[in-house]
Design a protein around this motif. Structure first.
Motif, PDB file in Angstrom:
ATOM      1  N   PRO A   1       0.848  -1.201   0.000  1.00 36.36           N
ATOM      2  CA  PRO A   1       0.000   0.000   0.000  1.00 36.36           C
ATOM      3  C   PRO A   1       0.884   1.252   0.000  1.00 36.36           C
ATOM      4  O   PRO A   1       1.778   1.367   0.843  1.00 36.36           O
ATOM      5  CB  PRO A   1      -0.789  -0.113   1.309  1.00 36.36           C
ATOM      6  CG  PRO A   1      -0.734  -1.565   1.675  1.00 36.36           C
ATOM      7  CD  PRO A   1       0.572  -2.072   1.158  1.00 36.36           C
ATOM      8  N   PRO A   2       0.686   2.176  -0.933  1.00 34.12           N
ATOM      9  CA  PRO A   2       1.584   3.341  -1.042  1.00 34.12           C
ATOM     10  C   PRO A   2       1.693   4.164   0.236  1.00 34.12           C
ATOM     11  O   PRO A   2       2.751   4.716   0.529  1.00 34.12           O
ATOM     12  CB  PRO A   2       0.948   4.163  -2.171  1.00 34.12           C
ATOM     13  CG  PRO A   2       0.126   3.185  -2.951  1.00 34.12           C
ATOM     14  CD  PRO A   2      -0.358   2.185  -1.966  1.00 34.12           C
ATOM     15  N   GLU A   3       0.613   4.249   1.027  1.00 35.35           N
ATOM     16  CA  GLU A   3       0.640   5.086   2.225  1.00 35.35           C
ATOM     17  C   GLU A   3       1.439   4.465   3.362  1.00 35.35           C
ATOM     18  O   GLU A   3       1.700   5.127   4.369  1.00 35.35           O
ATOM     19  CB  GLU A   3      -0.786   5.380   2.694  1.00 35.35           C
ATOM     20  CG  GLU A   3      -1.678   6.013   1.651  1.00 35.35           C
ATOM     21  CD  GLU A   3      -1.083   7.267   1.044  1.00 35.35           C
ATOM     22  OE1 GLU A   3      -0.531   8.077   1.797  1.00 35.35           O
ATOM     23  OE2 GLU A   3      -1.162   7.424  -0.190  1.00 35.35           O
ATOM     24  N   SER A   4       1.837   3.204   3.213  1.00 30.39           N
ATOM     25  CA  SER A   4       2.579   2.517   4.271  1.00 30.39           C
ATOM     26  C   SER A   4       4.079   2.468   3.998  1.00 30.39           C
ATOM     27  O   SER A   4       4.838   1.941   4.814  1.00 30.39           O
ATOM     28  CB  SER A   4       2.055   1.085   4.435  1.00 30.39           C
ATOM     29  OG  SER A   4       0.682   1.082   4.741  1.00 30.39           O
ATOM     30  N   VAL A   5       4.504   3.006   2.870  1.00 32.08           N
ATOM     31  CA  VAL A   5       5.904   2.890   2.453  1.00 32.08           C
ATOM     32  C   VAL A   5       6.500   4.275   2.203  1.00 32.08           C
ATOM     33  O   VAL A   5       5.855   5.134   1.606  1.00 32.08           O
ATOM     34  CB  VAL A   5       6.028   2.034   1.174  1.00 32.08           C
ATOM     35  CG1 VAL A   5       7.463   2.010   0.679  1.00 32.08           C
ATOM     36  CG2 VAL A   5       5.531   0.624   1.434  1.00 32.08           C
ATOM     37  N   THR A   6       7.714   4.463   2.673  1.00 37.80           N
ATOM     38  CA  THR A   6       8.465   5.684   2.391  1.00 37.80           C
ATOM     39  C   THR A   6       9.860   5.286   1.915  1.00 37.80           C
ATOM     40  O   THR A   6      10.512   4.439   2.541  1.00 37.80           O
ATOM     41  CB  THR A   6       8.595   6.575   3.644  1.00 37.80           C
ATOM     42  OG1 THR A   6       7.291   6.880   4.145  1.00 37.80           O
ATOM     43  CG2 THR A   6       9.315   7.871   3.314  1.00 37.80           C
ATOM     44  N   VAL A   7      10.308   5.864   0.818  1.00 42.18           N
ATOM     45  CA  VAL A   7      11.648   5.585   0.282  1.00 42.18           C
ATOM     46  C   VAL A   7      12.486   6.844   0.414  1.00 42.18           C
ATOM     47  O   VAL A   7      12.088   7.924  -0.034  1.00 42.18           O
ATOM     48  CB  VAL A   7      11.590   5.139  -1.189  1.00 42.18           C
ATOM     49  CG1 VAL A   7      12.993   4.813  -1.700  1.00 42.18           C
ATOM     50  CG2 VAL A   7      10.684   3.924  -1.354  1.00 42.18           C
TER      51      VAL A   7
ATOM     52  N   ARG B   1      11.285   2.374   4.235  1.00 40.93           N
ATOM     53  CA  ARG B   1      10.620   2.289   5.539  1.00 40.93           C
ATOM     54  C   ARG B   1       9.193   1.794   5.347  1.00 40.93           C
ATOM     55  O   ARG B   1       8.409   2.378   4.597  1.00 40.93           O
ATOM     56  CB  ARG B   1      10.598   3.654   6.236  1.00 40.93           C
ATOM     57  CG  ARG B   1      10.185   3.554   7.690  1.00 40.93           C
ATOM     58  CD  ARG B   1      10.083   4.901   8.343  1.00 40.93           C
ATOM     59  NE  ARG B   1       8.832   5.568   7.995  1.00 40.93           N
ATOM     60  CZ  ARG B   1       8.323   6.600   8.660  1.00 40.93           C
ATOM     61  NH1 ARG B   1       8.990   7.099   9.681  1.00 40.93           N
ATOM     62  NH2 ARG B   1       7.199   7.152   8.295  1.00 40.93           N
ATOM     63  N   ILE B   2       8.874   0.689   6.037  1.00 42.85           N
ATOM     64  CA  ILE B   2       7.556   0.058   5.910  1.00 42.85           C
ATOM     65  C   ILE B   2       6.878   0.091   7.271  1.00 42.85           C
ATOM     66  O   ILE B   2       7.434  -0.402   8.264  1.00 42.85           O
ATOM     67  CB  ILE B   2       7.687  -1.394   5.414  1.00 42.85           C
ATOM     68  CG1 ILE B   2       8.446  -1.427   4.077  1.00 42.85           C
ATOM     69  CG2 ILE B   2       6.323  -2.036   5.273  1.00 42.85           C
ATOM     70  CD1 ILE B   2       8.793  -2.825   3.612  1.00 42.85           C
ATOM     71  N   GLU B   3       5.692   0.668   7.302  1.00 39.34           N
ATOM     72  CA  GLU B   3       4.919   0.719   8.545  1.00 39.34           C
ATOM     73  C   GLU B   3       4.210  -0.614   8.748  1.00 39.34           C
ATOM     74  O   GLU B   3       3.583  -1.138   7.831  1.00 39.34           O
ATOM     75  CB  GLU B   3       3.898   1.857   8.473  1.00 39.34           C
ATOM     76  CG  GLU B   3       3.113   2.074   9.749  1.00 39.34           C
ATOM     77  CD  GLU B   3       2.149   3.243   9.647  1.00 39.34           C
ATOM     78  OE1 GLU B   3       1.162   3.264  10.413  1.00 39.34           O
ATOM     79  OE2 GLU B   3       2.378   4.131   8.792  1.00 39.34           O
TER      80      GLU B   3
ATOM     81  N   THR C   1       0.597  -4.983   5.436  1.00 35.64           N
ATOM     82  CA  THR C   1       2.002  -4.973   5.023  1.00 35.64           C
ATOM     83  C   THR C   1       2.846  -6.090   5.626  1.00 35.64           C
ATOM     84  O   THR C   1       3.891  -6.427   5.062  1.00 35.64           O
ATOM     85  CB  THR C   1       2.662  -3.626   5.402  1.00 35.64           C
ATOM     86  OG1 THR C   1       2.590  -3.454   6.830  1.00 35.64           O
ATOM     87  CG2 THR C   1       1.954  -2.469   4.723  1.00 35.64           C
ATOM     88  N   ASP C   2       2.439  -6.655   6.755  1.00 36.11           N
ATOM     89  CA  ASP C   2       3.329  -7.581   7.472  1.00 36.11           C
ATOM     90  C   ASP C   2       3.699  -8.808   6.636  1.00 36.11           C
ATOM     91  O   ASP C   2       4.867  -9.179   6.542  1.00 36.11           O
ATOM     92  CB  ASP C   2       2.686  -8.014   8.793  1.00 36.11           C
ATOM     93  CG  ASP C   2       2.721  -6.914   9.843  1.00 36.11           C
ATOM     94  OD1 ASP C   2       3.478  -5.943   9.646  1.00 36.11           O
ATOM     95  OD2 ASP C   2       1.991  -7.015  10.839  1.00 36.11           O
ATOM     96  N   ALA C   3       2.712  -9.442   6.010  1.00 37.07           N
ATOM     97  CA  ALA C   3       3.011 -10.638   5.206  1.00 37.07           C
ATOM     98  C   ALA C   3       3.870 -10.278   3.995  1.00 37.07           C
ATOM     99  O   ALA C   3       4.833 -10.989   3.661  1.00 37.07           O
ATOM    100  CB  ALA C   3       1.709 -11.311   4.762  1.00 37.07           C
ATOM    101  N   LEU C   4       3.564  -9.159   3.347  1.00 38.04           N
ATOM    102  CA  LEU C   4       4.351  -8.730   2.190  1.00 38.04           C
ATOM    103  C   LEU C   4       5.781  -8.406   2.598  1.00 38.04           C
ATOM    104  O   LEU C   4       6.733  -8.723   1.875  1.00 38.04           O
ATOM    105  CB  LEU C   4       3.699  -7.497   1.558  1.00 38.04           C
ATOM    106  CG  LEU C   4       2.354  -7.709   0.850  1.00 38.04           C
ATOM    107  CD1 LEU C   4       1.735  -6.370   0.473  1.00 38.04           C
ATOM    108  CD2 LEU C   4       2.543  -8.569  -0.399  1.00 38.04           C
TER     109      LEU C   4
END
Length: 339
Positions: free
Chosen positions: A54-60, A134-136, A141-144
């Motif tokens: 999900p885009p809102e859970s990831v920051t690069v 960075r993954i929230e 997101t946990d399984a991915l």
């Protein structure tokens, strides 16, 4: 009387005559292959594919580091031998605090690309890029994330995994800062953009980019109790979801002018408080504060999730660092230029 040339000398001359063009041809082919082939590091080091997240859970984040500055500190200031300094740099993994601290030596900003280090003047071959993903944590997101980490190469410590404990409230405020960066609050188009971001955080399994590609407006639904639907290019939200969206729009823009801009116009805090109270939104959340500021504090706690625990997982890509360290193993760091 001229003597005839000896046969061995004549053969050698003929052989040399045949060899020169052949050598030139081989050299030309090598040069062509070298010119056509991409650089080893550029061909091998590709960003991780996080498109499934999900885009809102990831920051690069991209951080740039000057290896000459580090080598100078190790050898000249700390008195380490060159070999020891090389090993220390090779093992180096920045901490979470370093990754997100203010930019200072040996870190530097590389936009636009720097021709030399702003601190020591070293050339780009001494500069390395460290990508941080960075993954929230969360159900979406946990399984991915576990699958992604399992797929990463294990040899040579090319990737480091760092964990950071936080609260959902902290994560919410950081998310607000991220989506607010670069917005032109004088152009109403930002309202749709912020709406897409919030809905993406609220329902991360929905492809909101695809949904927003087919809508031109967002409205409050008179018949939905929960959720959303699209009808004739209009996105209809349940009353509760629509009110949450107004609140997020207010939070993003409240410091821009007098009051925050929303789909329903500009609200001051007392006006927004009256609007949400009259709509029954405050009552539905059990918020009975009579002071607008107290009510806003409780609303933000509800939206953010309060003190509930959350983790940030930082995947640190060290591949470029390892490549640069390998090529500079025998190189002498340049002397720092006076600033």
């Amino acid at each position: 009387m001229l003597k005839p040339k000896s046969r061995p000398a004549a053969k050698a001359k003929k052989s040399a005559a045949r060899t020169k063009p052949a050598l030139k041809k081989v050299a030309a082919k090598k040069a062509a292959r070298k010119k056509a082939a991409p650089k080893k590091s550029a061909a091998k080091i590709q960003p991780l594919d996080l498109s499934a997240f999900p885009p809102e859970s990831v920051t690069v984040v991209e951080k740039w580091l000057c290896l000459a500055c580090i080598s100078d500190v190790f050898t000249r200031h700390m008195g380490l031998a060159a070999r020891t300094a090389y090993l220390e740099i090779k093992r180096y993994t920045p901490s979470v605090a370093e990754l997100y601290a203010a930019t200072e030596r040996p870190w530097f900003v590389n936009q636009p690309p720097q021709e030399s280090c702003p601190y020591c003047g070293s050339l780009p071959r001494w500069h390395t890029r460290i990508r941080v993903y960075r993954i929230e944590s969360g159900k979406a997101t946990d399984a991915l994330r576990r699958q992604l980490v399992k797929s990463l190469p294990k040899s040579g410590d090319q990737f480091s995994i760092l964990e950071e404990k936080a609260t959902q409230q902290h994560a919410f405020f950081e998310w607000l800062d991220k989506i607010s960066a670069g917005l032109d609050l004088d152009q109403p188009a930002w309202l749709l953009e912020v709406s897409r971001h919030y809905l993406g955080r609220k329902e991360p399994k929905v492809d909101w980019l695809a949904q927003f590609a087919q809508i031109h407006s967002i409205r409050r639904s008179r018949r939905l109790d929960t959720g959303w639907e699209i009808d004739n290019g209009r996105l209809f939200l349940s009353p509760t979801l629509f009110d949450e969206l107004l609140l997020v729009q207010y939070l993003v823009s409240r410091s821009h002018k007098a009051g925050g801009l929303t789909f329903e116009g500009r609200y001051t805090l007392p006006e927004l408080y009256a609007r949400l109270r009259n709509a029954g939104y405050l009552r539905s959340l059990g918020i009975h504060a009579q002071n607008p500021a107290d009510a806003l504090e409780q609303l933000v706690t509800y939206l953010g999730g309060g003190d509930a625990a959350v983790k940030f997982h930082h995947i640190v890509d060290r591949r470029d660092l390892l490549e640069k360290v390998k090529t500079l193993k025998l190189a002498t760091p340049p002397k720092p230029k006076p600033r």
